[in-house]
Design a protein around this motif. Structure first.
Motif, PDB file in Angstrom:
ATOM      1  N   UNK A  83      53.877  15.448 -17.916  1.00  0.00           N
ATOM      2  CA  UNK A  83      52.980  14.292 -18.038  1.00  0.00           C
ATOM      3  C   UNK A  83      52.592  13.784 -16.655  1.00  0.00           C
ATOM      4  N   UNK A  84      53.533  13.775 -15.732  1.00  0.00           N
ATOM      5  CA  UNK A  84      53.240  13.345 -14.371  1.00  0.00           C
ATOM      6  C   UNK A  84      52.257  14.279 -13.685  1.00  0.00           C
ATOM      7  N   UNK A  85      52.389  15.572 -13.941  1.00  0.00           N
ATOM      8  CA  UNK A  85      51.458  16.540 -13.366  1.00  0.00           C
ATOM      9  C   UNK A  85      50.044  16.306 -13.890  1.00  0.00           C
ATOM     10  N   UNK A  86      49.927  16.030 -15.191  1.00  0.00           N
ATOM     11  CA  UNK A  86      48.613  15.775 -15.792  1.00  0.00           C
ATOM     12  C   UNK A  86      48.011  14.506 -15.206  1.00  0.00           C
ATOM     13  N   UNK A  87      48.815  13.452 -15.100  1.00  0.00           N
ATOM     14  CA  UNK A  87      48.333  12.196 -14.529  1.00  0.00           C
ATOM     15  C   UNK A  87      47.878  12.399 -13.085  1.00  0.00           C
ATOM     16  N   UNK A  88      48.621  13.178 -12.323  1.00  0.00           N
ATOM     17  CA  UNK A  88      48.245  13.446 -10.935  1.00  0.00           C
ATOM     18  C   UNK A  88      46.904  14.171 -10.879  1.00  0.00           C
ATOM     19  N   UNK A  89      46.724  15.175 -11.729  1.00  0.00           N
ATOM     20  CA  UNK A  89      45.467  15.933 -11.742  1.00  0.00           C
ATOM     21  C   UNK A  89      44.295  15.038 -12.131  1.00  0.00           C
ATOM     22  N   UNK A  90      44.505  14.141 -13.085  1.00  0.00           N
ATOM     23  CA  UNK A  90      43.446  13.217 -13.484  1.00  0.00           C
ATOM     24  C   UNK A  90      43.108  12.255 -12.349  1.00  0.00           C
ATOM     25  N   UNK A  91      44.119  11.738 -11.685  1.00  0.00           N
ATOM     26  CA  UNK A  91      43.887  10.832 -10.564  1.00  0.00           C
ATOM     27  C   UNK A  91      43.152  11.553  -9.432  1.00  0.00           C
ATOM     28  N   UNK A  92      43.541  12.789  -9.172  1.00  0.00           N
ATOM     29  CA  UNK A  92      42.873  13.568  -8.129  1.00  0.00           C
ATOM     30  C   UNK A  92      41.399  13.786  -8.473  1.00  0.00           C
ATOM     31  N   UNK A  93      41.113  14.041  -9.734  1.00  0.00           N
ATOM     32  CA  UNK A  93      39.717  14.225 -10.162  1.00  0.00           C
ATOM     33  C   UNK A  93      38.923  12.937  -9.965  1.00  0.00           C
ATOM     34  N   UNK A  94      39.525  11.782 -10.278  1.00  0.00           N
ATOM     35  CA  UNK A  94      38.842  10.502 -10.073  1.00  0.00           C
ATOM     36  C   UNK A  94      38.582  10.254  -8.591  1.00  0.00           C
ATOM     37  N   UNK A  95      39.555  10.561  -7.770  1.00  0.00           N
ATOM     38  CA  UNK A  95      39.382  10.381  -6.323  1.00  0.00           C
ATOM     39  C   UNK A  95      38.263  11.277  -5.815  1.00  0.00           C
ATOM     40  N   UNK A  96      38.244  12.516  -6.274  1.00  0.00           N
ATOM     41  CA  UNK A  96      37.182  13.437  -5.867  1.00  0.00           C
ATOM     42  C   UNK A  96      35.808  12.902  -6.277  1.00  0.00           C
ATOM     43  N   UNK A  97      35.715  12.351  -7.488  1.00  0.00           N
ATOM     44  CA  UNK A  97      34.450  11.770  -7.959  1.00  0.00           C
ATOM     45  C   UNK A  97      34.034  10.582  -7.086  1.00  0.00           C
ATOM     46  N   UNK A  98      34.990   9.728  -6.779  1.00  0.00           N
ATOM     47  CA  UNK A  98      34.698   8.556  -5.934  1.00  0.00           C
ATOM     48  C   UNK A  98      34.243   8.972  -4.545  1.00  0.00           C
ATOM     49  N   UNK A  99      34.904   9.960  -3.981  1.00  0.00           N
ATOM     50  CA  UNK A  99      34.508  10.431  -2.658  1.00  0.00           C
ATOM     51  C   UNK A  99      33.116  11.053  -2.684  1.00  0.00           C
ATOM     52  N   UNK A 100      32.803  11.754  -3.737  1.00  0.00           N
ATOM     53  CA  UNK A 100      31.474  12.360  -3.857  1.00  0.00           C
ATOM     54  C   UNK A 100      30.410  11.264  -3.939  1.00  0.00           C
ATOM     55  N   UNK A 101      30.686  10.222  -4.716  1.00  0.00           N
ATOM     56  CA  UNK A 101      29.732   9.103  -4.807  1.00  0.00           C
ATOM     57  C   UNK A 101      29.610   8.377  -3.466  1.00  0.00           C
ATOM     58  N   UNK A 102      30.746   8.130  -2.822  1.00  0.00           N
ATOM     59  CA  UNK A 102      30.723   7.427  -1.540  1.00  0.00           C
ATOM     60  C   UNK A 102      29.977   8.236  -0.474  1.00  0.00           C
ATOM     61  N   UNK A 103      30.066   9.532  -0.533  1.00  0.00           N
ATOM     62  CA  UNK A 103      29.384  10.368   0.437  1.00  0.00           C
ATOM     63  C   UNK A 103      27.879  10.411   0.213  1.00  0.00           C
ATOM     64  N   UNK A 104      27.444   9.949  -0.955  1.00  0.00           N
ATOM     65  CA  UNK A 104      26.028   9.981  -1.294  1.00  0.00           C
ATOM     66  C   UNK A 104      25.502   8.566  -1.524  1.00  0.00           C
ATOM     67  N   UNK A 105      26.058   7.580  -0.802  1.00  0.00           N
ATOM     68  CA  UNK A 105      25.698   6.180  -1.004  1.00  0.00           C
ATOM     69  C   UNK A 105      24.209   5.902  -0.732  1.00  0.00           C
ATOM     70  N   UNK A 106      23.652   6.475   0.307  1.00  0.00           N
ATOM     71  CA  UNK A 106      22.270   6.154   0.621  1.00  0.00           C
ATOM     72  C   UNK A 106      21.322   6.745  -0.440  1.00  0.00           C
ATOM     73  N   UNK A 107      21.735   7.744  -1.188  1.00  0.00           N
ATOM     74  CA  UNK A 107      20.893   8.253  -2.268  1.00  0.00           C
ATOM     75  C   UNK A 107      20.943   7.349  -3.479  1.00  0.00           C
ATOM     76  N   UNK A 108      22.042   6.623  -3.627  1.00  0.00           N
ATOM     77  CA  UNK A 108      22.196   5.705  -4.764  1.00  0.00           C
ATOM     78  C   UNK A 108      21.425   4.460  -4.456  1.00  0.00           C
TER      79      UNK A 108
END
Length: 77
Positions: free
Chosen positions: A52-77
């Protein structure tokens, strides 16, 4: 290594020691069975928590990756 992983390793070691004690004649078969069941239940519980901890870690990592992708494209938003 997490506390759950440490406990899992300790339980596996305990199981081996228990079997060795039985082979040496120090533990009767009925007690061996009871202890093996207890260890198996605890191991299954810990394995589920580790997974369960491994799954939670993978989900959190996916959210962080999504946030970083959005933050890297701020001027397009």
């Amino acid at each position: 290594m997490t506390a759950y992983q440490r406990e899992r390793d300790e339980l596996l070691s305990e199981r081996k020691k228990l079997l060795q004690a039985h082979y040496a004649g120090a533990i009767p078969l009925d007690l061996l069975g009871e202890e093996q069941e207890r260890i198996a239940r605890r191991l299954a519980f810990r394995e589920a928590q580790i997974e369960a901890g491994d799954v939670e870690y993978e989900q959190a990592q996916a959210h962080i990756d999504d946030c970083l992708a959005l933050a890297g494209d701020c001027n397009a938003i």
